[in-house]
Write a protein that holds these residues in place. Sequence first.
Motif, PDB file in Angstrom:
ATOM      1  N   CYS A  99       1.008  -1.700  -6.638  1.00  0.00           N
ATOM      2  CA  CYS A  99       0.624  -0.295  -7.249  1.00  0.00           C
ATOM      3  C   CYS A  99       1.355   0.356  -8.031  1.00  0.00           C
ATOM      4  N   ASN A 101       1.056   3.267  -9.125  1.00  0.00           N
ATOM      5  CA  ASN A 101       0.889   4.757  -8.683  1.00  0.00           C
ATOM      6  C   ASN A 101       1.881   5.037  -7.471  1.00  0.00           C
ATOM      7  N   CYS A 102       1.685   4.159  -6.503  1.00  0.00           N
ATOM      8  CA  CYS A 102       2.462   4.438  -5.075  1.00  0.00           C
ATOM      9  C   CYS A 102       3.690   3.608  -4.742  1.00  0.00           C
ATOM     10  N   GLY A 106       0.459   2.767  -0.774  1.00  0.00           N
ATOM     11  CA  GLY A 106      -0.801   3.058  -0.193  1.00  0.00           C
ATOM     12  C   GLY A 106      -1.226   4.297  -0.937  1.00  0.00           C
ATOM     13  N   CYS A 107      -2.411   4.205  -1.654  1.00  0.00           N
ATOM     14  CA  CYS A 107      -3.109   5.591  -2.210  1.00  0.00           C
ATOM     15  C   CYS A 107      -4.373   5.430  -2.526  1.00  0.00           C
ATOM     16  N   CYS A 110      -5.096   2.393  -5.199  1.00  0.00           N
ATOM     17  CA  CYS A 110      -5.047   0.869  -4.826  1.00  0.00           C
ATOM     18  C   CYS A 110      -5.829   0.823  -3.426  1.00  0.00           C
TER      19      CYS A 110
HETATM   20 ZN   LIG Z   1      -1.383   2.638  -4.617  1.00  0.00          ZN
END
Ligand SMILES: [Zn+2]
Length: 175
Positions: A99, A101-102, A106-107, A110
């Motif tokens: 991901c 983003n993270c 985990g966010c 995703c």
């Molecule tokens: Zn994520």
Amino acid sequence: MILRTQTSSVQVRYMQTHKPPFRIIIPGRVFRQEATDASHEHTFHQFEALVVGEKVSVANFLYIAETFFSQFFGKKLNVRLRPSYFPFVEPGFEFDISCTNCEGKGCSSCKQTGWLEVGGAGMVHQNVFEAAGYEKGKYQGFAWGFGLERLAMMKYKIDDIRHFHGGDVRFTRQF
Ligand SMILES: [Zn+2]
């Protein structure tokens, strides 16, 4: 006559006129009969790659994919393969990137998995090479394909794919 739904037809034409080894990328506009929503559009761009030689392997795919996506997003990303079926490759797989983003923690982007789905790939089926007129069993190669808009959406945090062909100049001018 039909509008093309994928760019794999370009792979076929290239193989009919070229002998391995070769590495090509195939960007192109494609058209789908879709019920459109924020992540589905009737017109988008496919980005395919085809690499063929005598010793091309899945490891080559992984290295090139990780290098490509890490450079595109400007950070080190991992690529994960999941077994899948496409008739013109064996083995076939879908691939995810960690991901953006993270970075795998985990966010919401995703769905807490740490991974983002990107596209499909696989080792080109020997029947494809045979149909192209190549000596049986001599070559190996991989192909991948994914939607370019989807990648741009991840990179620039665009929430709706329909912006690309929406015709609103405020969208295009920001780039
Ligand atoms: Zn994520």
